[in-house]
Design an enzyme around this catalytic site. Structure first.
Site, PDB file in Angstrom:
ATOM      1  CG  ASP A   1      44.104  25.738  58.520  1.00  0.00           C
ATOM      2  OD1 ASP A   1      43.886  24.763  59.267  1.00  0.00           O
ATOM      3  OD2 ASP A   1      43.375  26.754  58.500  1.00  0.00           O
ATOM      4  CD1 TRP A   2      43.642  18.936  60.588  1.00  0.00           C
ATOM      5  CD2 TRP A   2      45.116  20.586  60.857  1.00  0.00           C
ATOM      6  NE1 TRP A   2      44.471  18.607  61.647  1.00  0.00           N
ATOM      7  CE2 TRP A   2      45.375  19.595  61.837  1.00  0.00           C
ATOM      8  CE3 TRP A   2      45.955  21.708  60.829  1.00  0.00           C
ATOM      9  CZ2 TRP A   2      46.399  19.690  62.775  1.00  0.00           C
ATOM     10  CZ3 TRP A   2      46.971  21.810  61.766  1.00  0.00           C
ATOM     11  CH2 TRP A   2      47.190  20.819  62.719  1.00  0.00           C
TER      12      TRP A   2
END
Ligand code: BGC
Length: 730
Positions: free
Chosen positions: A264-265
């Site tokens: 995930d970012w």
């Protein structure tokens, strides 16, 4: 005669030869790709390899131009292809060519209980992502709804692993059939936004296996998802992105996942443990690309002998593997895709119209008969609110038919429609939660008396009043949880005033998650729930209210009477303490909790009414005693006993009779959405494999089927069981 036999044998042999030939061909192709990958890896420098393992803009990861290896292009998200952003910031580019179809969000898809629609939904996303030249779609989002106040409930599908899994598999197949890699997220237990980037979700092995993992497992094993995104949070002490149990043992070794894992970012926190745990690509919303954990630090770690180059090669092998599979490399044509077509909008409409749930209709006010009314007052800010791009995180640049527009389109020239705003979306407090996450918003509790007055005047003058209230996508948002399930912005006051002014009042609640509706349920005879319902949400709603569509949505989650009835609230484990959340309720998530603890919900899981009625009869199984390898062939007759066509979702729950271990009161094991004309009857089959009745034994670390008696309960919701019978497993 003899001649015929020879002919038949000949045909069989030819078919066999064809099958074997095809098998050999695909084996050969596989070997070919493998040797191409090996030869590419042999040509790559370590620098080039590392370049492929991290973001080189906000939504791309690196390629190797010299070797013809392209960059990987990612896009959000689960309910539509996001608008284009600057390469190095979250700012939109402001293009005029990047609008896309806004599909109903996850919980609305969940409410359809219709895997065929989930397949079409995935196809729309796949085609649109291709048309926008993407490779990976960051969806579906399939975490189980543990907390109804979780900011991302609207994105997630349901509170039940079987329903979640069926929809997820279809969605993934749809996306990938259009030449786009589906990235299933957020693996695992991303059940709250409070402290989401670090919170440690402490979950028993049994709850992981029985509740939180099945949809991911099915997406991988049955949907063949080629990408998985580990969640921000930790599970049992380790960040999901650096969790060898989740990323290697379970995902790859047990489920046979061969695709890529994409963080995930900003979800990576270390270099060596993360690289060893099994993460392939690190993404972030930070333009200092060379300092990502998987950039220079990973290069240095390999040089220092802390991470072997074999580990790096395996990651490259997997990335190249999906690149060949999706024809990003090695020739072969890729689908071109289509954007924003009328067919896509039609699919969005179909999902929306099958997702709307009729919660109450005691006086049969619905469907409204347009030929018998002269005027309608449409009241409430949500009647004109466009939701597609609100909130933090992924949204879709899209036109959107609001409820008011939908009603006006349908009633034009026939019925006078007057609008009154009724309440305003207003927050008394907006607390910044740090990082780039969404602020926590505390809504005002009281509506503006002037707006209420105007609404009451409009309601008094009209034959029918339709209040459209609920949450917005600003209030329900990624990055923040809600403190309460109460209707915000003084909506209860408004609904009270309008229903008192006009007894013919219909209340429509728009939200992506459960809300408290005790007062509304008491005061209103006609109550409808709609999710954030996409580009044609208003058209679908108007068609349901006016009876062109017979509602067939079923709740994908329990609506509790109050927040304190929710397991994680009742046991005090939300949002946890000192960054740790203990899932004390174990397997008792959603209706499993309410049914086992005998707590009456306001509206139960699987609930939803229709304008027609259905009768269940003749529940049967193929036999009474089963072995552990058997499948129970369950069938039930379903008849439409009303005067209009409709769809019913037949739900099969299984209750273990006096089990020797702790089990939930009942669990959904099969369902089928059936369409019937008035008076029509069909036999509905609901096969259940005995192995799917197993529970996960933590001491032995294995699935165990308890011998004994099981009651099969078939009905129209988890609390509306119409037929049951008992079988034995030996
Ligand atoms: C979200 C992901 C999303 C990513 C990229 C993160 O904040 O958790 O779901 O795909 O951002 O926008």
């Amino acid at each position: 005669m003899k001649h015929n036999v020879f002919l038949k044998k000949g045909i069989v042999l030819l078919v066999l030869a064809f099958i074997v030939g095809c098998g050999m061909k695909s084996q050969k192709e596989g070997e070919n790709v493998k040797s191409k990958i090996d030869s590419l890896i042999a040509k790559m420098t370590l620098k080039q390899k590392i370049h492929m393992l991290h973001g080189n803009s906000f939504f791309t990861s690196g390629g190797v131009e010299e070797l013809g290896i392209p960059e990987m292009h990612y896009t959000d998200g689960p309910f539509g292809v996001r608008e284009e952003l600057h390469a190095n910031s979250w700012q939109p580019l402001g293009l005029t060519t990047d609008s896309a179809t806004y599909l109903p969000t996850g919980s609305a898809l969940g409410a359809t209980w219709n895997p065929e629609l989930a397949l079409s939904y995935g196809k729309v996303l796949g085609q649109e992502a291709r048309a926008r030249d993407k490779d990976v779609l960051l969806g579906p989002a399939i975490d189980i709804d543990r907390n109804p106040n979780n900011g991302r409930t609207f994105e997630y599908l349901t509170e039940d692993p079987v329903l979640d899994a069926e929809l997820a598999v279809a969605y993934v197949k749809g996306v990938q059939s259009e030449g786009i890699i589906a990235c299933v997220k957020h693996y695992l237990a991303n059940n709250q936004e409070t402290g989401r980037r670090d919170v440690d979700e402490v979950v028993s092995q049994r709850a992981l296996r029985e509740i939180y993992m099945p949809a991911f497992k099915a997406a991988v094993e049955k949907g063949h998802a080629d990408a998985v995104m580990p969640a921000y949070n930790k599970v049992n002490g380790k960040y999901c992105s650096a969790n060898p149990f989740l990323l290697t043992k379970v995902l790859r070794e047990e489920w046979g996942f061969t695709g890529i894992t994409i963080s995930d970012w900003g979800g990576v926190h270390s270099t060596v443990p993360t690289a060893k745990a099994g993460l392939d690509v690190e993404m972030n919303g930070d333009s200092d690309y060379n300092n990502y954990y998987f950039a220079q630090p990973l290069f240095d770690a390999v040089k220092a002998g802390k991470v072997s180059e074999d580990i790096i090669n395996n990651k490259i092998r997997r990335i190249l593997g999906v690149m060949f599979k999706y024809h990003m490399l090695g020739g072969g044509s890729r689908p071109k895709g289509r954007l924003n077509t009328p067919e896509h909008h039609q699919k969005a409409y179909e999902v929306a119209s099958e997702s709307i749930v009729l919660l109450k209709n005691t006086k049969h006010l619905l469907p409204l008969d347009a030929s018998k009314i002269q005027s309608v007052a449409v009241i409430g800010d949500n009647a004109t609110r466009k939701q597609a791009q609100l909130g933090f995180g992924a949204g879709v640049k899209s036109r959107e038919i609001t409820p008011l527009a939908g009603l006006k389109n349908k009633l034009k020239g026939k019925v006078k429609v007057q609008f009154a705003q009724g309440y305003k979306e207003e927050y008394k407090q907006v607390n910044q939660s740090g990082l780039d996450d969404s602020p926590k918003r505390i809504p005002v509790e009281k509506a503006d008396p002037k707006l209420i007055k105007k609404a009451v005047e409009a309601a008094k003058k009209a034959d029918v009043a339709i209040v459209v209230a609920g949450n917005t996508r600003t209030y329900e948002s990624e990055g923040t949880d809600r403190e309460s399930l109460a209707l915000p912005f003084g909506e209860n006051q408004l609904i009270k005033a309008v229903t008192a002014a006009n007894p013919n009042t219909v209340v429509v609640i728009i939200s992506g998650s459960p809300v408290e509706l005790n007062q509304v349920k008491t005061e209103t005879s006609a109550l409808v729930w709609s999710g954030f319902n996409g580009i044609e949400g208003g058209t679908a709603l108007a068609n349901v209210l006016l009876g062109t569509v017979n509602p067939s949505g079923k709740l994908p989650f329990t609506f509790p009477k109050k927040l304190n009835d929710v397991p994680s609230q009742a046991n005090g484990s939300f949002p946890g303490e000192n960054g740790v959340t203990h899932y004390k309720e174990g397997i008792l998530v959603g209706y499993r909790w309410y049914d086992t603890k005998d707590i009456a919900p306001l509206f139960p899981f699987g609930y939803g009414l229709s304008y027609t009625s259905f009768a269940f009869s003749d529940l049967k199984t193929n036999k009474g005693v089963f072995n552990k390898k058997d499948t129970i062939q369950v069938s039930v007759a379903l008849k439409n006993t009303g005067d209009r066509a409709g769809k019913e979702t037949v739900q099969l729950y299984v209750h273990a009779v006096n089990p020797s271990v702790h089990m939930a009161e009942q669990e959904l094991k099969a369902f089928s959405k059936v369409s019937l004309k008035s008076g029509e009857q069909k036999n509905v089959s609901l096969p259940v494999a005995i192995k799917d009745l197993a529970y996960y034994n933590e001491d032995k670390n294995q699935w165990i089927i308890l011998a004994g008696k099981y009651q099969l309960r078939v009905g129209a919701s988890s609390r509306d069981i119409r037929e049951s019978l008992t079988i034995t497993i030996q």
